[in-house]
Motif scaffolding. Structure first.
Motif, PDB file in Angstrom:
ATOM      1  N   ASN A 170       0.850  -1.188   0.000  1.00  0.00           N
ATOM      2  CA  ASN A 170       0.000   0.000   0.000  1.00  0.00           C
ATOM      3  C   ASN A 170       0.886   1.238   0.000  1.00  0.00           C
ATOM      4  O   ASN A 170       1.642   1.479   0.954  1.00  0.00           O
ATOM      5  CB  ASN A 170      -0.904  -0.005   1.235  1.00  0.00           C
ATOM      6  CG  ASN A 170      -1.893   1.144   1.224  1.00  0.00           C
ATOM      7  OD1 ASN A 170      -1.525   2.306   1.089  1.00  0.00           O
ATOM      8  ND2 ASN A 170      -3.164   0.805   1.380  1.00  0.00           N
ATOM      9  N   THR A 173       0.549   3.705   2.968  1.00  0.00           N
ATOM     10  CA  THR A 173       1.160   3.193   4.199  1.00  0.00           C
ATOM     11  C   THR A 173       2.678   3.306   4.116  1.00  0.00           C
ATOM     12  O   THR A 173       3.348   3.641   5.105  1.00  0.00           O
ATOM     13  CB  THR A 173       0.756   1.727   4.429  1.00  0.00           C
ATOM     14  OG1 THR A 173      -0.671   1.622   4.435  1.00  0.00           O
ATOM     15  CG2 THR A 173       1.298   1.219   5.750  1.00  0.00           C
ATOM     16  N   GLU A 239       1.649  -6.878   5.288  1.00  0.00           N
ATOM     17  CA  GLU A 239       0.326  -6.582   4.727  1.00  0.00           C
ATOM     18  C   GLU A 239      -0.307  -7.827   4.117  1.00  0.00           C
ATOM     19  O   GLU A 239      -1.507  -8.085   4.298  1.00  0.00           O
ATOM     20  CB  GLU A 239       0.433  -5.480   3.671  1.00  0.00           C
ATOM     21  CG  GLU A 239       0.546  -4.081   4.243  1.00  0.00           C
ATOM     22  CD  GLU A 239       0.647  -3.022   3.170  1.00  0.00           C
ATOM     23  OE1 GLU A 239       0.492  -1.841   3.492  1.00  0.00           O
ATOM     24  OE2 GLU A 239       0.911  -3.382   1.998  1.00  0.00           O
ATOM     25  N   THR A 243      -3.768  -9.429   5.437  1.00  0.00           N
ATOM     26  CA  THR A 243      -4.895  -9.543   4.511  1.00  0.00           C
ATOM     27  C   THR A 243      -5.528 -10.925   4.591  1.00  0.00           C
ATOM     28  O   THR A 243      -6.744 -11.087   4.460  1.00  0.00           O
ATOM     29  CB  THR A 243      -4.432  -9.267   3.067  1.00  0.00           C
ATOM     30  OG1 THR A 243      -3.919  -7.929   2.993  1.00  0.00           O
ATOM     31  CG2 THR A 243      -5.581  -9.408   2.080  1.00  0.00           C
ATOM     32  N   ASN A 252      -9.524  -2.864   6.394  1.00  0.00           N
ATOM     33  CA  ASN A 252      -9.078  -1.642   5.726  1.00  0.00           C
ATOM     34  C   ASN A 252      -8.389  -0.656   6.663  1.00  0.00           C
ATOM     35  O   ASN A 252      -7.474   0.058   6.243  1.00  0.00           O
ATOM     36  CB  ASN A 252     -10.251  -0.958   5.030  1.00  0.00           C
ATOM     37  CG  ASN A 252     -10.688  -1.710   3.779  1.00  0.00           C
ATOM     38  OD1 ASN A 252      -9.957  -2.568   3.290  1.00  0.00           O
ATOM     39  ND2 ASN A 252     -11.872  -1.412   3.285  1.00  0.00           N
ATOM     40  N   PRO A 256      -3.386  -0.943   8.078  1.00  0.00           N
ATOM     41  CA  PRO A 256      -2.374   0.115   8.116  1.00  0.00           C
ATOM     42  C   PRO A 256      -1.960   0.496   9.537  1.00  0.00           C
ATOM     43  O   PRO A 256      -0.791   0.840   9.773  1.00  0.00           O
ATOM     44  CB  PRO A 256      -3.047   1.291   7.399  1.00  0.00           C
ATOM     45  CG  PRO A 256      -4.497   0.990   7.408  1.00  0.00           C
ATOM     46  CD  PRO A 256      -4.618  -0.494   7.389  1.00  0.00           C
TER      47      PRO A 256
END
Length: 626
Positions: A170, A173, A239, A243, A252, A256
């Motif tokens: 991301n 992030t 991440e 996930t 969501n 982060p």
């Protein structure tokens, strides 16, 4: 219907040459070349790509199929990825070095030109201060210096963006993590001139800085390269894990939060100190080697830098250079590079002056300017010096001598710049600028003089090439008549069932449906390309002709072909190039049609197909108009 731009046309032609969309695993680009990772190398037609107008050459190195375009590579790349369904910048196949170079190019290339441009601004400001020392106290100078230096200082933010794309993290992030590294309160936690660490804002002064009781060794993260890249890599891994394990309802915002809360302390505790130790070790190692013998180090860098460029491995030096810049403000590795680069430009300039060939002059002039002024030497190398061999060697000799002199004076670039004449001032404050000027100047003189005096095997002048038959004899008659590449039935080029050939993008010509499994040289000259199914011939006048037996026959990997010639040999019109088994090729599902294309007109203005119907060996197939 909108007309395709020249970049789209070139991108389409290159894509066809590498085997189409389905054969491209990924593509990225550096300063001058498209870097393809192909699924099946055998589906790529190197000769066809090299013959494409707008392509300088093709280099296969580090597991990549590299198509050298030049300064407009970014435009071609954007046209390629915008129009076609191709992954951009994915991991390359190959060994550790190939993957390392791919990683570096993917991360640094997107902002390379901006980094080089701001470096040039700092180089010009250095000249201003040298000419007017009082300018250093000028507010105008201060503002311009901030404009030129800020990007490098906050390099972690740029690296966060490109590394996030590379590692599929991301990006926002990543920016949060990089921002924490260069946060105003964090910047203060670095050793000052007396070796005393300043604490974070709000932290009670005097005590050891810790995180949940673990001591923190704080290092400077301004301009930090390795810590930022490793932090984003760790972020990407975390991440992907989160996930998979977090419920979708909270994923969501919790992802982060956890990533930043874990990766930032991890960087302060482990990644940063270890990276700083490794980076400082590399920098100290270079300085130690330079201390032992700067002359040898400078000579090696000056001699081999352009060789590294040819194979595309020069990128592997970038992390070490930027590490030096971030820790000491300069990199000794950069000092000899100006001599190496300008020497190749000077050799190309000498070719421009000395050659009598109009086509070569037209290439050598712009290539010399690009190399000398901007430091982009690929056009000079591939289009001029390496092509003629000797001038490239003269440039290497000049670069070695000049690099040794510059290194002996401790010269180095103060910022990240592409070494060229307009960025030479970036070395004005490091080491002896006089030695840098002497070394670079001598490299230019050596390369230029050696090329002029010792010379090279020149292509005949255009005037000689188009002389009247009674003056030019046999050479003139061979040059204006291109004979049949095979025995059989002539087919117009636009009727060939392959868009690469039928579109005319590669040049004018015709095809022959062969009745006999033999292909012949249509002109006399040097064999510059020899594959089992394809042959490129360059005449002494600069004319270049491609004979390509069959469609997609590269996939046969040489089966059913028996080449009768070797690359670099000279042939005469009518000489046998290869024998092939017509029945076996057709039984394997391939069309044996033999295509002949003039990929470079040389001194001639037009190519006119004249043959129709059945054609025999030695019969004229194409006429060249002067």
């Amino acid at each position: 219907m909108a007309t395709a731009s020249k970049y789209e046309v070139l991108a389409d032609a290159v894509l066809r040459g590498v085997g189409g969309e389905s054969n491209v695993a990924s593509v990225t680009h550096c300063a001058t070349r498209l870097r393809f990772t192909l699924k099946d190398r055998d589906k790529a037609d190197k000769a066809a790509v090299e013959a494409t107008r707008g392509v300088i050459t093709v280099v296969e190195s580090g597991g990549q199929f590299q198509v050298v375009i030049g300064n407009t590579v970014n435009n071609v790349y954007e046209a390629l990825v915008a129009k076609h369904d191709i992954k951009a910048g994915d991991a390359v196949q190959g060994g550790l070095l190939a993957k390392a170079i791919d990683l570096i190019t993917s991360i640094f290339t997107p902002f390379l030109w901006v980094l080089a441009g701001t470096g040039l601004l700092k180089a010009l400001l250095a000249v201003w201060v040298k000419l007017q020392p009082e300018a250093a106290a000028n507010s105008t100078y201060a503002i311009l210096y901030v404009a030129g230096d800020a990007l490098f200082q906050f390099l972690p933010m740029l690296l966060a963006v490109t590394a996030a794309k590379k590692f599929k993290a991301n990006v926002y992030t990543s920016l949060a993590i990089a921002g924490a590294l260069i946060y105003s309160a964090t910047i203060a936690v670095i050793p000052n001139a007396d070796g005393v660490s300043v604490t974070l804002q709000g932290f009670a002064g005097g005590d050891q800085l810790t995180f949940i009781g673990i001591p923190v060794i704080m290092v400077s993260y301004l301009s930090a390269v390795i810590p930022t890249i490793l932090a984003v890599y760790a972020q990407a891994k975390l991440e992907h894990l989160l996930t998979r394990v977090l419920p979708e309802a909270i994923r969501n915002f919790v992802t982060p939060m956890l990533v930043v809360a874990i990766i930032v302390p991890l960087t302060f505790l482990v990644i940063g100190p270890v990276s700083d130790w490794v980076g400082t070790g590399l920098s100290n190692g270079v300085n130690w080697l330079w201390g032992l013998s700067p002359v040898i180090g400078g000579a090696l860098m000056g001699a081999f830098w352009q060789v590294f460029v040819i194979f595309g491995v020069h990128w592997s030096f970038v992390p070490a250079m930027i590490q030096d810049l971030s820790t000491q403000g300069y990199s000794l590795l950069t000092g000899p590079l100006f001599a190496a680069v300008l020497a190749q430009g000077a050799a190309a300039a000498a070719v421009f002056v000395k050659t009598r060939n109009k086509e070569l002059k037209e290439v050598a002039g712009p290539a010399a300017i690009s190399g000398i002024l901007a430091g982009i030497t690929e056009p000079a190398i591939y289009g001029v010096t390496l092509r003629l061999k000797r001038p490239f060697v003269y440039g290497v000799i000049g670069g070695a001598i000049g690099g040794a002199i510059a290194a002996a004076g401790g010269s180095a670039a103060e910022g990240f710049v592409l070494p060229g004449l307009i960025t030479l001032t970036s070395t004005i404050n490091i080491g002896s600028f006089a030695m840098q000027l002497l070394g670079t100047g001598l490299a230019v003189v050596i390369a230029f003089v050696l090329t002029m005096v010792l010379g090279f095997k020149d292509l005949p002048s255009t005037a000689e090439a188009v002389a009247e038959p009674e003056d030019a004899g046999e050479v003139a008659s061979e040059a204006v008549a291109v004979t049949a590449p095979a025995i059989g039935t002539v087919v117009p080029l636009d009727a060939v069932p392959d868009k690469v050939f039928s579109s005319g993008a590669m040049g004018a010509g015709l095809a022959v449906v062969p009745a006999v499994g033999e292909a012949f040289a249509p002109v006399s000259g040097e064999l510059v390309t020899v594959m089992p199914h394809a042959f490129g011939i360059r005449t002494d006048t600069g004319l270049e002709v491609l004979v390509h037996v069959g469609l997609d026959t590269v996939e046969l990997k040489g089966r059913h072909f028996t080449a009768a010639v070797a690359q670099g040999a000279r042939v005469r019109a009518g000489d046998l190039l290869t024998q092939f088994d017509l029945a076996a090729i057709e039984a394997a599902g391939y069309n044996p049609i033999t295509v002949m294309i003039v990929t470079n007109n040389g001194p001639y203005s037009a190519v006119v197909p004249v043959a129709t119907g059945d054609i025999a060996k030695g019969e004229v197939a194409l006429d060249l108009v002067g």
